[in-house]
Design a protein around this motif. Structure first.
Motif, PDB file in Angstrom:
ATOM      1  N   GLY A  89       0.985  -0.906  -0.614  1.00  0.00           N
ATOM      2  CA  GLY A  89      -0.327   0.157   0.401  1.00  0.00           C
ATOM      3  C   GLY A  89       0.877   1.256   0.047  1.00  0.00           C
ATOM      4  O   GLY A  89       0.917   2.407   0.044  1.00  0.00           O
ATOM      5  N   SER A  90       2.128   0.945   0.605  1.00  0.00           N
ATOM      6  CA  SER A  90       2.812   2.484   0.736  1.00  0.00           C
ATOM      7  C   SER A  90       3.112   2.645  -1.466  1.00  0.00           C
ATOM      8  O   SER A  90       3.706   1.525  -1.543  1.00  0.00           O
ATOM      9  CB  SER A  90       3.775   2.505   1.910  1.00  0.00           C
ATOM     10  OG  SER A  90       4.155   2.128   3.171  1.00  0.00           O
ATOM     11  N   GLU A  91       3.782   3.159  -1.410  1.00  0.00           N
ATOM     12  CA  GLU A  91       4.274   3.976  -2.827  1.00  0.00           C
ATOM     13  C   GLU A  91       5.661   4.852  -2.423  1.00  0.00           C
ATOM     14  O   GLU A  91       6.397   5.544  -2.088  1.00  0.00           O
ATOM     15  CB  GLU A  91       3.367   4.849  -3.328  1.00  0.00           C
ATOM     16  CG  GLU A  91       1.954   4.820  -3.927  1.00  0.00           C
ATOM     17  CD  GLU A  91       1.766   3.686  -4.926  1.00  0.00           C
ATOM     18  OE1 GLU A  91       2.835   3.445  -5.291  1.00  0.00           O
ATOM     19  OE2 GLU A  91       0.888   2.899  -4.677  1.00  0.00           O
ATOM     20  N   TRP A  92       6.700   4.018  -3.409  1.00  0.00           N
ATOM     21  CA  TRP A  92       8.090   4.531  -3.088  1.00  0.00           C
ATOM     22  C   TRP A  92       8.029   5.670  -3.609  1.00  0.00           C
ATOM     23  O   TRP A  92       9.329   6.575  -2.753  1.00  0.00           O
ATOM     24  CB  TRP A  92       8.697   3.298  -4.534  1.00  0.00           C
ATOM     25  CG  TRP A  92       9.393   2.451  -3.868  1.00  0.00           C
ATOM     26  CD1 TRP A  92       9.260   0.824  -3.971  1.00  0.00           C
ATOM     27  CD2 TRP A  92       9.963   2.115  -3.127  1.00  0.00           C
ATOM     28  NE1 TRP A  92      10.571   0.283  -3.230  1.00  0.00           N
ATOM     29  CE2 TRP A  92      11.087   0.708  -1.895  1.00  0.00           C
ATOM     30  CE3 TRP A  92      10.730   3.177  -1.854  1.00  0.00           C
ATOM     31  CZ2 TRP A  92      11.916   0.831  -1.012  1.00  0.00           C
ATOM     32  CZ3 TRP A  92      12.323   3.350  -0.529  1.00  0.00           C
ATOM     33  CH2 TRP A  92      12.473   1.852  -0.506  1.00  0.00           C
ATOM     34  N   ARG A  93       6.977   7.001  -4.678  1.00  0.00           N
ATOM     35  CA  ARG A  93       7.172   8.147  -5.577  1.00  0.00           C
ATOM     36  C   ARG A  93       7.026   8.963  -3.900  1.00  0.00           C
ATOM     37  O   ARG A  93       7.539  10.273  -3.564  1.00  0.00           O
ATOM     38  CB  ARG A  93       6.404   7.957  -6.365  1.00  0.00           C
ATOM     39  CG  ARG A  93       5.009   7.873  -5.746  1.00  0.00           C
ATOM     40  CD  ARG A  93       3.985   8.730  -6.641  1.00  0.00           C
ATOM     41  NE  ARG A  93       3.056   8.502  -6.496  1.00  0.00           N
ATOM     42  CZ  ARG A  93       1.849   6.849  -7.070  1.00  0.00           C
ATOM     43  NH1 ARG A  93       2.417   6.132  -7.605  1.00  0.00           N
ATOM     44  NH2 ARG A  93       0.911   6.970  -5.976  1.00  0.00           N
ATOM     45  N   ASP A  94       6.595   8.368  -2.315  1.00  0.00           N
ATOM     46  CA  ASP A  94       6.232   8.963  -1.785  1.00  0.00           C
ATOM     47  C   ASP A  94       7.493   8.719  -0.560  1.00  0.00           C
ATOM     48  O   ASP A  94       7.963   9.819   0.224  1.00  0.00           O
ATOM     49  CB  ASP A  94       4.506   8.534  -0.818  1.00  0.00           C
ATOM     50  CG  ASP A  94       3.570   9.079  -2.091  1.00  0.00           C
ATOM     51  OD1 ASP A  94       3.424   9.504  -2.477  1.00  0.00           O
ATOM     52  OD2 ASP A  94       3.121   7.739  -1.747  1.00  0.00           O
ATOM     53  N   VAL A  95       8.188   7.365  -0.795  1.00  0.00           N
ATOM     54  CA  VAL A  95       9.171   7.637   0.428  1.00  0.00           C
ATOM     55  C   VAL A  95      10.457   7.765   0.441  1.00  0.00           C
ATOM     56  O   VAL A  95      11.037   7.916   1.002  1.00  0.00           O
ATOM     57  CB  VAL A  95       8.922   5.884   1.209  1.00  0.00           C
ATOM     58  CG1 VAL A  95       9.788   5.038   2.023  1.00  0.00           C
ATOM     59  CG2 VAL A  95       7.683   5.327   1.540  1.00  0.00           C
ATOM     60  N   LYS A  96      10.422   7.118  -0.974  1.00  0.00           N
ATOM     61  CA  LYS A  96      12.416   7.733  -1.645  1.00  0.00           C
ATOM     62  C   LYS A  96      12.995   8.544  -1.472  1.00  0.00           C
ATOM     63  O   LYS A  96      14.207   8.341  -0.576  1.00  0.00           O
ATOM     64  CB  LYS A  96      12.599   6.926  -3.263  1.00  0.00           C
ATOM     65  CG  LYS A  96      13.829   7.238  -3.315  1.00  0.00           C
ATOM     66  CD  LYS A  96      13.842   7.076  -5.120  1.00  0.00           C
ATOM     67  CE  LYS A  96      13.151   5.811  -5.666  1.00  0.00           C
ATOM     68  NZ  LYS A  96      13.594   5.573  -7.056  1.00  0.00           N
ATOM     69  N   PRO A  97      11.661   9.933  -0.678  1.00  0.00           N
ATOM     70  CA  PRO A  97      12.834  11.076  -0.399  1.00  0.00           C
ATOM     71  C   PRO A  97      13.556  11.231   0.613  1.00  0.00           C
ATOM     72  O   PRO A  97      14.261  11.739   0.609  1.00  0.00           O
ATOM     73  CB  PRO A  97      11.975  12.216  -0.934  1.00  0.00           C
ATOM     74  CG  PRO A  97      11.174  11.479  -1.788  1.00  0.00           C
ATOM     75  CD  PRO A  97      10.811  10.375  -1.658  1.00  0.00           C
ATOM     76  N   ASP A  98      12.498  10.767   1.406  1.00  0.00           N
ATOM     77  CA  ASP A  98      12.794  10.946   3.005  1.00  0.00           C
ATOM     78  C   ASP A  98      13.572   8.924   3.309  1.00  0.00           C
ATOM     79  O   ASP A  98      14.767   9.563   4.315  1.00  0.00           O
ATOM     80  CB  ASP A  98      11.683  10.048   3.837  1.00  0.00           C
ATOM     81  CG  ASP A  98      10.260  11.044   3.533  1.00  0.00           C
ATOM     82  OD1 ASP A  98      11.278  12.489   3.704  1.00  0.00           O
ATOM     83  OD2 ASP A  98       9.051  10.905   3.462  1.00  0.00           O
ATOM     84  N   VAL A  99      14.291   8.499   2.226  1.00  0.00           N
ATOM     85  CA  VAL A  99      14.749   7.781   2.997  1.00  0.00           C
ATOM     86  C   VAL A  99      16.386   7.847   1.743  1.00  0.00           C
ATOM     87  O   VAL A  99      17.858   7.817   2.997  1.00  0.00           O
ATOM     88  CB  VAL A  99      14.704   6.246   2.218  1.00  0.00           C
ATOM     89  CG1 VAL A  99      15.977   4.931   1.684  1.00  0.00           C
ATOM     90  CG2 VAL A  99      13.665   4.931   2.135  1.00  0.00           C
ATOM     91  N   LEU A 100      16.029   8.425   1.338  1.00  0.00           N
ATOM     92  CA  LEU A 100      17.201   8.933   0.410  1.00  0.00           C
ATOM     93  C   LEU A 100      18.056   9.930   1.389  1.00  0.00           C
ATOM     94  O   LEU A 100      19.898  10.157   1.789  1.00  0.00           O
ATOM     95  CB  LEU A 100      17.592  10.216  -1.179  1.00  0.00           C
ATOM     96  CG  LEU A 100      16.749   8.842  -1.717  1.00  0.00           C
ATOM     97  CD1 LEU A 100      16.459   9.443  -3.181  1.00  0.00           C
ATOM     98  CD2 LEU A 100      18.811   8.173  -2.410  1.00  0.00           C
ATOM     99  N   SER A 101      17.236  10.776   2.084  1.00  0.00           N
ATOM    100  CA  SER A 101      17.304  11.348   3.004  1.00  0.00           C
ATOM    101  C   SER A 101      18.418  11.442   4.145  1.00  0.00           C
ATOM    102  O   SER A 101      19.245  11.556   4.538  1.00  0.00           O
ATOM    103  CB  SER A 101      16.349  12.649   3.394  1.00  0.00           C
ATOM    104  OG  SER A 101      17.010  13.467   4.309  1.00  0.00           O
TER     105      SER A 101
END
Length: 212
Positions: A89-101
């Motif tokens: 249900g989670s989307e990488w387009r939403d999570v990826k910026p936070d992971v990268l940060s």
């Protein structure tokens, strides 16, 4: 093979982390819920470490921070990469910026991978779900382990995961899948059509491969 994405760059103020920017490369994996992140430097160096729960992640400030995002359900440290798995249900387009940060801050500041004063960085796989091998099978087990270490694990690492030997009993090889391999839709096919056929070919005593 994993398909590479365009490397992503995050710019942070030099006053914060004493650098202007750092490049974090990302690669897709066969598991759509998992992305492989390459910081351009050693992560574990040797060995691997898998975190499947927030409690396990407490041993590593980096893994703990990633789980703290809420959408992350798995973190895996490889030799030179980190694989991150997100919840259904989670989307990488939403999570990826936070992971990268989080990754950028960690590696730019040379922060410790594991909590100071602990033995958490020891990469020996846990034996809580391993099987006791029969000493009479020692030669067979040695062949199986060698094939897994030299033929299987390097290929699986390219896709952001790892496969750990757990035991051999009456012709059946038990393996544990980690990182991108865990929960991957194609993992069953990889196990049966790839690894099982490889082991059967070189070790006639092997009749089946199972995931634990």
């Amino acid at each position: 093979m994993a398909a590479s994405e365009v490397p992503e760059t995050l710019d942070l103020a030099p006053a914060n982390l004493h650098i202007a920017a750092m490049l974090i490369e990302t690669e897709l994996t066969p598991n759509p819920a998992t992305i492989k992140f390459l910081p351009g430097q050693a992560v574990m160096g040797n060995g691997t470490r898998d975190f499947a729960t927030p409690e396990e992640a407490e041993a590593s400030p980096l893994a703990d921070a990633l789980f703290g995002l809420g959408d992350v359900t798995g973190v895996f440290f490889g030799g030179d990469f980190i694989s991150v798995t997100i919840a259904p249900g989670s989307e990488w387009r939403d999570v990826k910026p936070d992971v990268l940060s989080i990754l950028l801050e960690h590696f730019s500041a040379n922060m410790p991978l594991f909590a100071p004063g602990s033995a958490a960085d020891i990469s020996v796989p846990l034996d809580d779900d391993s099987f006791g091998d029969d000493p009479q099978d020692a030669e067979i087990v040695a062949q199986i382990r060698d094939l897994i270490d030299t033929r299987v694990r390097p290929a699986v690492a390219n896709d952001g995961g790892d496969i750990i030997y757990r035991g051999f009993d009456k012709g059946t090889v038990f393996l544990k899948m980690q990182g991108a391999c865990a929960g991957c839709p194609s993992s069953s096919a990889t196990l049966k059509n790839g690894i099982e056929q490889l082991l059967k070919h070189y070790v006639p005593e092997v009749t089946e491969v199972r995931a634990v």
